[in-house]
Design an enzyme around this catalytic site. Structure first.
Site, PDB file in Angstrom:
ATOM      1  N   ARG A 102      15.419   6.040  25.533  1.00  0.00           N
ATOM      2  CA  ARG A 102      14.435   5.223  24.809  1.00  0.00           C
ATOM      3  C   ARG A 102      13.553   6.096  23.929  1.00  0.00           C
ATOM      4  NH1 ARG A 102      10.746   1.086  28.147  1.00  0.00           N
ATOM      5  NH2 ARG A 102       9.828   3.040  28.901  1.00  0.00           N
TER       6      ARG A 102
ATOM      7  N   LYS B 231       7.974   2.849  22.073  1.00  0.00           N
ATOM      8  CA  LYS B 231       6.733   3.195  22.777  1.00  0.00           C
ATOM      9  C   LYS B 231       5.918   4.184  21.955  1.00  0.00           C
ATOM     10  CE  LYS B 231       6.322   3.577  27.267  1.00  0.00           C
ATOM     11  NZ  LYS B 231       5.543   2.383  27.653  1.00  0.00           N
TER      12      LYS B 231
ATOM     13  N   GLU C  73       4.933 -10.697  25.254  1.00  0.00           N
ATOM     14  CA  GLU C  73       4.729  -9.804  26.396  1.00  0.00           C
ATOM     15  C   GLU C  73       3.239  -9.650  26.664  1.00  0.00           C
ATOM     16  OE1 GLU C  73       6.396  -5.989  25.430  1.00  0.00           O
ATOM     17  OE2 GLU C  73       5.335  -5.852  23.521  1.00  0.00           O
TER      18      GLU C  73
END
Length: 319
Positions: A63, A165, A201
């Site tokens: 990721r 992220k 989210e």
């Protein structure tokens, strides 16, 4: 902590363990001026035999590489990432809490440390890994949390960076979350920025709902982070025979659900007790955990802590 820098050719060379402490940055560093930075998060648990378990660290490495590509940053290889994680944990093994008393949270950072005044990739990058013992993410521990639906501010937009992220994603979520906490809620629930009716989210975790024993979670459309715990819950629930759907979920459908829960590295799996939307408060029962979320929480944490055999092949043991 572990520190590794890349060469001028964008290749990371061998890093080293150094005492935990401040890192020196040029005031013109890319991360300070233009936010060129990524973070990851994972946990290490102590087994009853004293060894330490990691949960799917390769997924964190992959990721970070995806996020680095989006931000025009070089990234450590999967092998370099895993080596850094393992060395950092072993160097801080005394800080891994006893079995059932918490975990060691590991924070990898990739930042543009080179000096540059201009919106462009930094000339140098630094990869840092440090750790900290932690307990439950929410102050009420395993008690069901309360969510305030955010209708004024957005967390991500189509074509933006909601699916990686990057450090900036979290800065933009702080104000809305603090405002929700002042009103007595645990976190905010974001809706999509276009129609403002589809669930996305929370500020730092994914959301699921259960209706008629079918588990659903918002589809990854580029504005929702592909959480590793999210993916694990989907895969494990399907292995148990549950029907799991990744789809667009309206706020009305969520409010009509039998159960709602959120997932993430920090929260693991947290049951949602109530959601407030446009002044309407919907509660999901007074039980500490509902049936499906309790089952999934117990199963996932048992794997993470090494209490059962890892039939999914997700854990990595450090001796």
């Amino acid at each position: 902590m572990y520190v590794m820098k890349c060469s001028e050719e964008g290749v990371f060379t061998k890093g080293e363990l150094v005492p935990y402490g401040p890192i020196e940055l040029n005031p013109a560093a890319g991360v300070l001026n233009y936010g060129q930075g990524l973070l990851e998060g994972l946990r290490a648990h102590r087994k009853e035999d004293g060894s330490v378990l990691l949960f799917r660290p390769d997924e964190n490495a992959l990721r970070m590489r995806v996020g680095a590509d989006r931000l025009c940053m070089p990234a450590p290889s999967v092998e370099q990432f895993l080596e850094a994680i393992k060395l950092t944990i072993l160097a801080n093994k005394r800080w891994v809490p006893p079995t059932g008393k918490g975990s060691l949270y590991i924070r990898p950072l990739l930042i543009g440390s080179g000096a540059i005044l201009g919106v462009a990739p930094a000339p140098e990058y630094t990869f840092v890994v440090f750790a900290c013992p932690v307990g439950h993410y929410f102050k009420d521990g395993l008690s069901p949390i309360s969510l305030l639906t955010e209708e004024e501010y957005q967390c991500a937009a189509p074509g933006g960076t909601g699916d990686i992220k990057t450090i900036g994603n979290y800065a933009s979520a702080v104000y809305a979350k603090e405002r929700a906490k002042e009103r007595g809620h645990s976190d905010v629930l974001y809706l999509d920025p276009v129609h403002k009716k589809f669930v996305e989210e929370l500020s730092s975790c994914n959301i699921f709902m259960v209706k008629d024993n079918i588990i659903s979670t918002p589809l990854l459309t580029g504005t929702v982070l592909p959480g590793i715990t999210r993916r694990s819950i989907i895969e494990y629930a399907r292995s148990l025979g549950f029907q799991v759907e990744e789809c667009l979920i309206t706020i009305d459908e969520l409010l009509d659900a039998d159960e709602v829960f959120c997932t993430g590295t920090s929260v693991v799996l947290s049951s949602v007790g109530c959601i407030v939307y446009q002044g309407r408060r919907v509660e999901y029962g007074n039980q500490k955990f509902r049936t499906v979320s309790q089952q999934l929480y117990s199963a996932l944490t048992a794997i993470q802590k090494g209490l059962v055999e890892d039939s999914m092949g997700w854990t990595v043991q450090l001796n």
